[in-house]
Write an enzyme that holds these catalytic residues in place. Structure first.
Site, mmCIF file in Angstrom:
data_model
loop_
_atom_site.group_PDB
_atom_site.id
_atom_site.type_symbol
_atom_site.label_atom_id
_atom_site.label_comp_id
_atom_site.label_asym_id
_atom_site.label_seq_id
_atom_site.Cartn_x
_atom_site.Cartn_y
_atom_site.Cartn_z
ATOM 1 N N GLU A 1 0.821 -1.214 0.000
ATOM 2 C CA GLU A 1 0.000 0.000 0.000
ATOM 3 C C GLU A 1 0.854 1.263 0.000
ATOM 4 O O GLU A 1 0.417 2.309 -0.457
ATOM 5 C CB GLU A 1 -0.922 0.003 1.241
ATOM 6 C CG GLU A 1 -2.380 -0.119 0.881
ATOM 7 C CD GLU A 1 -3.324 -0.143 2.075
ATOM 8 O OE1 GLU A 1 -4.352 -0.800 1.957
ATOM 9 O OE2 GLU A 1 -3.047 0.492 3.104
ATOM 10 N N HIS B 1 7.962 -26.837 -1.272
ATOM 11 C CA HIS B 1 7.351 -27.971 -1.971
ATOM 12 C C HIS B 1 6.207 -27.529 -2.886
ATOM 13 O O HIS B 1 5.457 -28.352 -3.383
ATOM 14 C CB HIS B 1 6.880 -29.008 -0.952
ATOM 15 C CG HIS B 1 8.027 -29.553 -0.152
ATOM 16 N ND1 HIS B 1 8.597 -30.779 -0.397
ATOM 17 C CD2 HIS B 1 8.749 -29.002 0.865
ATOM 18 C CE1 HIS B 1 9.615 -30.972 0.443
ATOM 19 N NE2 HIS B 1 9.722 -29.903 1.220
ATOM 20 N N LYS C 1 -14.284 0.068 -3.860
ATOM 21 C CA LYS C 1 -15.378 0.468 -2.965
ATOM 22 C C LYS C 1 -16.451 1.222 -3.751
ATOM 23 O O LYS C 1 -17.645 0.996 -3.564
ATOM 24 C CB LYS C 1 -14.850 1.370 -1.835
ATOM 25 C CG LYS C 1 -13.908 0.677 -0.887
ATOM 26 C CD LYS C 1 -13.484 1.616 0.233
ATOM 27 C CE LYS C 1 -12.316 1.042 1.004
ATOM 28 N NZ LYS C 1 -11.696 1.992 1.915
HETATM 29 O O1 PA5 Z 1 -3.764 1.072 5.842
HETATM 30 C C1 PA5 Z 1 -4.869 1.491 5.563
HETATM 31 O O2 PA5 Z 1 -5.106 2.691 5.544
HETATM 32 C C2 PA5 Z 1 -6.032 0.562 5.282
HETATM 33 O O3 PA5 Z 1 -5.630 -0.738 5.165
HETATM 34 C C3 PA5 Z 1 -7.037 0.643 6.400
HETATM 35 O O4 PA5 Z 1 -6.381 0.334 7.606
HETATM 36 C C4 PA5 Z 1 -8.181 -0.305 6.198
HETATM 37 O O5 PA5 Z 1 -8.778 -0.060 4.974
HETATM 38 C C5 PA5 Z 1 -9.196 -0.160 7.306
HETATM 39 O O6 PA5 Z 1 -9.613 1.153 7.415
HETATM 40 P P1 PA5 Z 1 -10.382 1.666 8.690
HETATM 41 O O7 PA5 Z 1 -9.489 1.527 9.852
HETATM 42 O O8 PA5 Z 1 -10.706 3.101 8.385
HETATM 43 O O9 PA5 Z 1 -11.615 0.824 8.838
#
Ligand code: PA5
Length: 444
Positions: A286, A307, A421
Site C-alpha cells: 500500500e 514444496h 469500494k
Molecule cells: O492502511 C490502511 O489505511 C487501510 O488498510 C485501512 O487500515 C483499512 O482499509 C481499514 O480502514 P479503517 O481503519 O478506516 O476501517
C-alpha cells in the site's frame, strides 16, 4: 542484542558501491521524514510513536485488556487491513500453534476482515451461549467489512447478555471525532481509544489498534514498545548509513528494483510468522504500489512452500529477490531420537535438534537461490518474543518510509483502494451513488 540485517548475498547482483552510493539520497529521505517536508507529511505520527507512548496510556490498555480477559471466553477483534493485520501478526507469532485446541481463555478471534457469509455464520455459532466481548477497530469508522461484522455481533451480544451488560464488553478504537463508529460509541457509552489523525492504518500497530488486541491475548505490550523504541534509536538519523538497518534495507531493495528485480518475497522458516508477512505485504504494497511503480511484495512460508513455490523461485523468471526472516533460537527444544532399526534412514540426525535441520534447510536454500539468480537479504531475530517483534515492526516501518521516498512516491496515502469500494457501493445501490449505479449497470 538486536535484530540483524545481512545484505552481502545481494552483492554480485548489485554492487557494494552502488548500494553505498545511496547514502546521500537516504539521508535526504531521513531528513524529509524527520523534518516532515516530504509527501504525506500529515501521516508521520508513527515516526516517534514508541518514544511518545506514556505509561498512563499503557496502563489504560492493560486495564481494559484485563477487564475483557476476566469477563470473556472469546474476544472478537473486528477490523480489516491496517486495523487488523498488525495485531494478528503479533498474536499469531507469540501464540501456541495449537492455541485453538488448548483451553487458554480467552480465545481471540477476528472478524470484519472479510465479507464471508459462511465465516460470519460459523462465528455466530461459535459465540452462541459463550460469553464474548468485542473490540471494534476502524479509523474511518465507515469501512464496510468491519461495520457489517460489528452490527451483526453487537446485535448477538445484546441478545445474549442484555444491552446494559453488552455495553461493558464492547471497546471501540476509532477517530477522536469523525465517523459512524465514533458516533455510535458516544451514543452507546462504549469505552474508546483514539487512533490519531496522523497515523495511517498500516502504520498503526503500536497504537491502541495493535496494542489492545495484543494485550487481550495476554502478551507484554511494554516489551513490544520497548523493542520498537530501541529500533527508533537504531534506525534514527544519527546512526551512520552502514550501521542503520532501515537505511541499508531501503537502499538495497531500491537498487535491486532499479536493476530489474520487481518482486520481493518475504520468506520465513517459522510457520508462526505467516501473518507477519501478511502485515508486511500491506505495509509495503500500500505504501509503494502507486504511479505504476513499486516492488510487488509476496511471501512464502518455508520449508512448507519449498514444496510448492520452490521450483518457481529457483528457476522461474529472474525478477525476484528474497528477504528471509530467521529466528536464531526457538523457544522450545525438540531432540531427534535414535532408532535401532533406522528404517527411515534418519539416524544421521539422531541427537540433533529439529531446529538444526531447519537451519540447514535455510542455509541450503539460500545458497541454492543465490546460485539460481535470487539475491538474498536476511533479517535475524535472536528470539521470537515481544521485544524483537517490536524491533522488527519499527524497523520495517522506518525502512518503508525511506524506501517510499527513494522510489519517489507518497508512502502514506492509498488512493487506489477506493476504486473497488466505489464500484461495490454503486452495484449495491447505496444512497448517493445513483449516477455511478446507472453507469456501472450499463457496463454489465
Ligand atoms: O492502511 C490502511 O489505511 C487501510 O488498510 C485501512 O487500515 C483499512 O482499509 C481499514 O480502514 P479503517 O481503519 O478506516 O476501517
Amino acid at each position: 542484542m538486536d535484530i540483524r540485517l545481512t545484505i552481502d548475498k545481494t552483492y554480485g547482483f548489485v554492487s557494494k558501491e552502488a548500494v553505498a552510493g545511496y547514502e546521500a539520497e537516504v539521508a535526504k529521505c531521513q531528513e524529509m521524514l524527520h523534518q516532515g517536508t516530504g509527501k504525506g507529511n500529515d501521516f508521520l505520527g508513527w515516526l516517534n510513536l514508541p518514544a511518545e507512548i506514556t505509561d498512563e496510556h499503557l496502563a489504560d490498555i492493560e486495564t481494559t485488556a484485563k477487564l475483557l480477559r476476566d469477563n470473556c471466553e472469546v474476544i472478537v477483534v473486528i477490523g480489516i487491513g491496517g486495523s487488523y493485520l498488525g495485531a494478528k501478526a503479533v498474536n499469531d507469532a507469540l501464540s501456541s500453534s495449537f492455541a485453538w485446541l488448548e483451553q487458554h481463555k480467552p480465545v481471540i478471534v477476528y472478524a470484519g476482515q472479510n465479507i464471508g457469509e459462511d465465516y460470519l455464520f460459523e462465528l455466530q455459532q461459535l459465540l452462541k451461549n459463550r460469553k464474548f466481548g468485542i473490540i471494534s477497530i476502524s479509523k474511518s469508522g465507515t469501512t464496510t467489512e468491519p461495520a457489517l461484522a460489528f452490527r451483526l455481533l453487537k446485535t448477538q451480544l445484546e441478545e445474549q447478555q442484555g444491552k446494559a451488560a453488552a455495553k461493558d464488553l464492547i471497546v471501540c478504537i476509532t477517530d477522536k471525532a469523525r465517523g459512524a463508529l465514533r458516533t455510535l460509541a458516544t451514543q452507546e457509552g462504549y469505552k474508546t481509544f483514539v487512533i490519531e489523525d496522523n497515523i495511517g492504518g498500516r502504520f498503526s500497530v503500536l497504537s491502541p489498534v495493535g496494542l489492545l488486541p495484543i494485550a487481550c491475548a495476554g502478551f507484554d505490550v511494554r516489551q513490544l514498545v520497548a523493542g520498537a523504541l530501541r529500533m527508533q534509536k537504531v534506525c534514527g538519523q544519527e546512526t551512520a548509513f552502514e550501521q542503520n538497518p532501515a537505511a541499508q534495507y531501503a537502499a538495497v531493495r531500491n537498487e535491486l528494483y532499479r536493476s530489474g528485480k520487481k518482486i520481493e518475497i518475504l520468506v520465513n522458516f517459522h510457520p508462526k510468522l505467516h501473518y507477519v508477512s501478511e502485515w508486511w505485504k500491506q505495509l509495503y504494497g500500500e505504501s509503494e504500489g502507486k504511479e505504476h511503480k513499486g516492488i510487488f511484495p509476496a511471501s512464502v512460508d518455508f520449508t512448507t512452500d519449498l514444496h510448492s513455490m520452490g521450483q518457481w523461485i529457483q528457476e522461474g523468471e529472474r525478477i525476484i529477490f528474497e528477504t528471509v526472516i530467521s529466528v536464531a533460537e526457538p523457544n522450545h527444544t525438540v531432540m531427534f531420537p535414535h532408532n535401532d532399526a533406522n528404517l527411515d534412514g534418519l539416524n544421521f540426525l539422531a541427537g540433533k535438534r529439529v531446529d538444526e535441520v531447519n537451519k540447514m534447510a535455510e542455509l541450503g536454500t539460500m545458497l541454492a537461490h543465490v546460485d539460481g539468480g535470487v539475491p538474498n537479504l536476511r533479517i535475524e531475530l535472536p528470539k521470537l518474543n515481544e521485544y524483537y517483534l517490536g524491533q522488527l515492526i519499527y524497523f520495517f516501518e522506518k525502512a518503508c518510509g525511506i524506501s517510499g521516498y527513494l522510489l519517489g512516491v507518497n508512502p502514506f496515502d492509498q488512493p487506489g483502494v477506493e476504486a473497488y469500494k466505489k464500484n461495490m457501493f454503486a452495484l449495491l445501490e447505496k444512497p448517493g451513488y445513483e449516477e455511478a449505479t446507472k453507469a456501472i449497470k450499463s457496463r454489465l
